[in-house]
Design a protein around this motif. Structure first.
Motif, PDB file in Angstrom:
ATOM      1  N   MET A  42      85.548  17.889  23.762  1.00  0.00           N
ATOM      2  CA  MET A  42      86.273  17.334  25.070  1.00  0.00           C
ATOM      3  C   MET A  42      87.434  18.590  25.365  1.00  0.00           C
ATOM      4  O   MET A  42      87.939  18.575  26.337  1.00  0.00           O
ATOM      5  CB  MET A  42      86.989  16.193  24.600  1.00  0.00           C
ATOM      6  N   ARG A  68      87.744  22.987  12.122  1.00  0.00           N
ATOM      7  CA  ARG A  68      88.786  22.019  11.508  1.00  0.00           C
ATOM      8  C   ARG A  68      89.049  22.524  10.214  1.00  0.00           C
ATOM      9  O   ARG A  68      88.183  22.556   9.314  1.00  0.00           O
ATOM     10  CB  ARG A  68      88.339  20.632  11.778  1.00  0.00           C
ATOM     11  N   MET A  86      79.338  20.107  17.514  1.00  0.00           N
ATOM     12  CA  MET A  86      79.498  18.674  17.966  1.00  0.00           C
ATOM     13  C   MET A  86      78.601  18.777  19.254  1.00  0.00           C
ATOM     14  O   MET A  86      78.796  19.423  20.294  1.00  0.00           O
ATOM     15  CB  MET A  86      81.001  18.479  18.238  1.00  0.00           C
ATOM     16  N   THR A 212      82.406  11.870  24.258  1.00  0.00           N
ATOM     17  CA  THR A 212      81.709  11.372  22.946  1.00  0.00           C
ATOM     18  C   THR A 212      81.413  12.700  22.099  1.00  0.00           C
ATOM     19  O   THR A 212      81.393  13.828  22.586  1.00  0.00           O
ATOM     20  CB  THR A 212      80.215  10.742  23.177  1.00  0.00           C
ATOM     21  N   GLY A 213      81.429  12.360  20.930  1.00  0.00           N
ATOM     22  CA  GLY A 213      81.192  13.346  19.875  1.00  0.00           C
ATOM     23  C   GLY A 213      80.419  13.061  18.577  1.00  0.00           C
ATOM     24  O   GLY A 213      80.390  12.247  18.131  1.00  0.00           O
TER      25      GLY A 213
HETATM   26  N1  SER Z   1      87.105  13.644  20.552  1.00  0.00           N
HETATM   27  C1  SER Z   1      86.363  12.730  19.941  1.00  0.00           C
HETATM   28  C2  SER Z   1      86.372  13.217  18.366  1.00  0.00           C
HETATM   29  O1  SER Z   1      86.747  14.326  18.149  1.00  0.00           O
HETATM   30  C3  SER Z   1      84.879  12.629  20.310  1.00  0.00           C
HETATM   31  O2  SER Z   1      84.287  13.754  20.753  1.00  0.00           O
HETATM   32  O3  SER Z   1      85.632  12.574  17.647  1.00  0.00           O
END
Ligand code: SER
Length: 596
Positions: A42, A68, A86, A212-213
């Motif tokens: 997102m 991350r 993702m 969504t991810g």
């Molecule tokens: N932003 C949410 C996550 O990182 C869904 O994409 O999990």
């Protein structure tokens, strides 16, 4: 099912549902200095949630590269990674924008994709939804929608921690989530952005959005019937290569760490980052150096480019930028590996010197080390903190052997506390040495989304409170003799003949914190210097002011001429603490303070 096929199927499925397929954005977020790396799909669409008018499409889907680093210590187990992809579908502007959608379609698409496109057995899938917490109501709409799904194994209500997603920054979207699990593994996080985070509260948004991810690596693990991500086709060629090169047998986790870190490094370099001592470059440096060190444990040297080759082979069709930048990637990896190899040996010798001694009087081991020393080793030998701590762990374990069981627990607790202390000291030193623009790197190091401009504004305001508090405690002879503010701390020089006692310092802190609690308004007025003097505003009057000056009043507590940026009310300041009080020159004291 090969991961390539899963990725393709997802994008084709979403295309068939009217989504525009957009390319993955760079790992280095554009125009967003507030974050180090892209961490979710997102992110490149963040502004579309609040301003859907600027989005060309109301439905978009991507396969997004993400990095991350918060879970770096977990890497090596069966699910954590620093680099991952993702898969995500997004919608903006519901119900005002044409073609937008919300909960109903999101849940339907997810179910259809998992059960029909991928053919996952329905009895393996359960879903969770937000049960309502922290002043945000239960997501009844999702619950009702989930109830209509035939074959869904279970619907579990969960709280804020698990089923609410938010960036947590002012004016950012957030909302309840529905999560799909397969065999107890969280697969798909569907966020319904129906709130905006404003003034510390979640307010209903005029435009609702979907975000969504779904982690490709986890999905591939399930679709390929494997136990963990490292056994999927997104990793096996890399793992095989490492095992082939290894001359010593080692722990499985170490092989995995190398695979993950080199993969992340390849993608980060391809997006233009080079190893350095600040910001993204520092993260990259840590990843490469950590991989090199684990390589060393397996008896491999000068190997990073060889591993990078396998990474490029797996992803070159999907992310052509890594193939295009192949030479650069090999070059940067090789250079860093060589640099590190040379210093590593020296650093290790330094750490080993910190062999603890047993103190007869206290009955404790003493390490004779602190965060500053570890920082020096890092600065001089490039030996990162986490590696030093790992070495110290080993040294500690060696000493633990002879300790009676009764003492072990205490000793371990003490050692962990010591390590925490060293870590904090190290971080403080690191901050001091960050030469890069304060704005760009300060917030990033916290790993969060802090706006360092805002931090400086807070510290400016805190300086006014400090001066007023000092005058209250020490007397009216206190006047400002200098001030310097970075994103992390304030430094304030003032006239006072002697060292402050602990009591005085404590009193000053108390007063400032009290004024913060009172949430006093900070009001700015423009006036002439004369007028300001008349009104009793403090100021460094030998400085050249213009015709008009800005006078900041904080309730009735402080009135001061100042050109700096400020916040609106003291409640935003958090907790004020004096870190240091020392002599600056004859008759002038210096205080360094932070806001936590
Ligand atoms: N932003 C949410 C996550 O990182 C869904 O994409 O999990």
């Amino acid at each position: 099912m090969a991961s390539k096929e899963i990725r393709r199927k997802f994008l084709e499925f979403m295309e068939s549902k009217g989504h525009k397929i957009a390319p993955s954005s760079s790992l280095v977020p554009e125009n967003d200095p507030s974050v180090l790396f892209t961490t979710a799909g997102m992110q490149q669409f963040k502004q579309y949630y609040l301003n859907p008018g600027v989005a060309k499409n109301s439905r978009i889907a991507t396969s997004q590269k993400c990095v991350r680093t918060v879970d770096i210590d977990e890497v090596g187990d069966s699910t954590h990674l620093t680099f991952f992809e993702m898969l995500g579908n997004f919608s903006f502007g519901y119900p005002n924008k044409e073609n937008s959608y919300f909960k109903k379609e999101t849940i339907e698409y997810a179910w259809e994709f998992l059960t029909e496109e991928l053919g996952v057995d329905r009895t393996r899938i359960y879903a969770t939804y937000f049960k309502g917490e922290k002043g945000v109501p239960e997501d009844k709409e999702s619950l009702e929608l989930l109830k209509t799904i035939k074959g869904l194994k279970e619907i579990k209500p969960q709280g804020f921690e698990d089923n609410f997603w938010s960036l947590g920054t002012e004016n950012s979207p957030g909302g309840p989530t529905v999560e799909f699990y397969i065999d107890e593994i969280e697969i798909w996080n569907c966020v319904f952005n129906e709130y905006v985070f404003r003034n510390g509260k979640y307010e209903p948004a005029e435009n609702k959005g979907v975000d969504t991810g779904m982690g490709l690596e986890r999905l591939a693990t399930i679709m390929q019937g494997k136990d963990n991500v490292y056994e999927t086709d997104l990793f096996t060629p890399i793992i095989k290569k490492i095992e082939l090169l290894a001359t010593k047998s080692g722990v499985v986790a170490n092989v995995r760490i190398i695979a993950d870190h080199i993969k992340a490094s390849v993608f980060i370099i391809a997006d233009g980052v080079v190893p350095s001592n600040v910001g993204r470059g520092y993260v990259l440096r840590r990843l490469i150096r950590r991989a090199v060190r684990y390589g060393k444990l397996l008896g491999i040297v000068f190997f990073t480019s060889k591993i990078a080759e396998s990474v490029i082979e797996i992803y070159k069709d999907v992310y052509p930028e890594i193939k295009k930048n192949k030479e650069k990637i090999f070059g940067e990896l090789g250079k860093e590996e060589e640099k590190f190899g040379k210093t590593l040996e020296k650093g290790l010798q330094e750490i080993i010197k910190f062999e603890p001694k047993f103190n007869e009087a206290t009955g404790f081991l003493e390490f004779g080390i602190n965060g500053q020393a570890l920082f020096d080793i890092y600065q001089t030998y490039g030996f990162p903190l986490e590696m030093s701590l790992e070495e110290l762990d080993k040294i500690y374990s060696k000493h633990e052997i002879g300790i009676p069981a009764d003492f072990k627990e205490d000793l371990k607790k003490w050692f962990e506390e010591e390590k925490e202390k060293w870590k904090n000291q190290f971080q403080e030193e690191l901050k001091k040495h960050q030469k890069l623009s304060k704005t760009a790197s300060a917030g990033m190091f916290k790993g969060g989304l802090a706006d360092s401009g805002e931090e400086a504004a807070k510290l400016h305001t805190a300086t006014h409170l400090l001066q007023a508090a000092l005058r209250e405690v020490l007397g009216e002879h206190v006047t400002q003799k200098g001030s310097n503010i970075t994103a992390e701390r304030l430094r304030f020089d003032f006239s006072h003949p002697e060292k402050l006692t602990d009591e005085q310092k404590k009193k000053v802190e108390e007063i400032v914190n009290e004024k913060i609690k009172e949430n006093l308004p900070v009001v700015c007025e423009e006036m002439s210097v004369e007028e300001a003097k008349e009104k009793g505003a403090l100021g460094v009057f030998d400085e050249k002011y213009g015709d008009k000056v800005k006078v900041y009043s904080i309730g009735d507590f402080s009135k001061e001429i100042c050109g700096g940026p400020h916040i609106k009310s003291t409640g935003e300041l958090g907790h004020f603490e004096i870190k240091k009080e020392e002599a600056s020159s004859a008759g002038i004291r210096r205080i360094k303070s932070v806001l936590e």
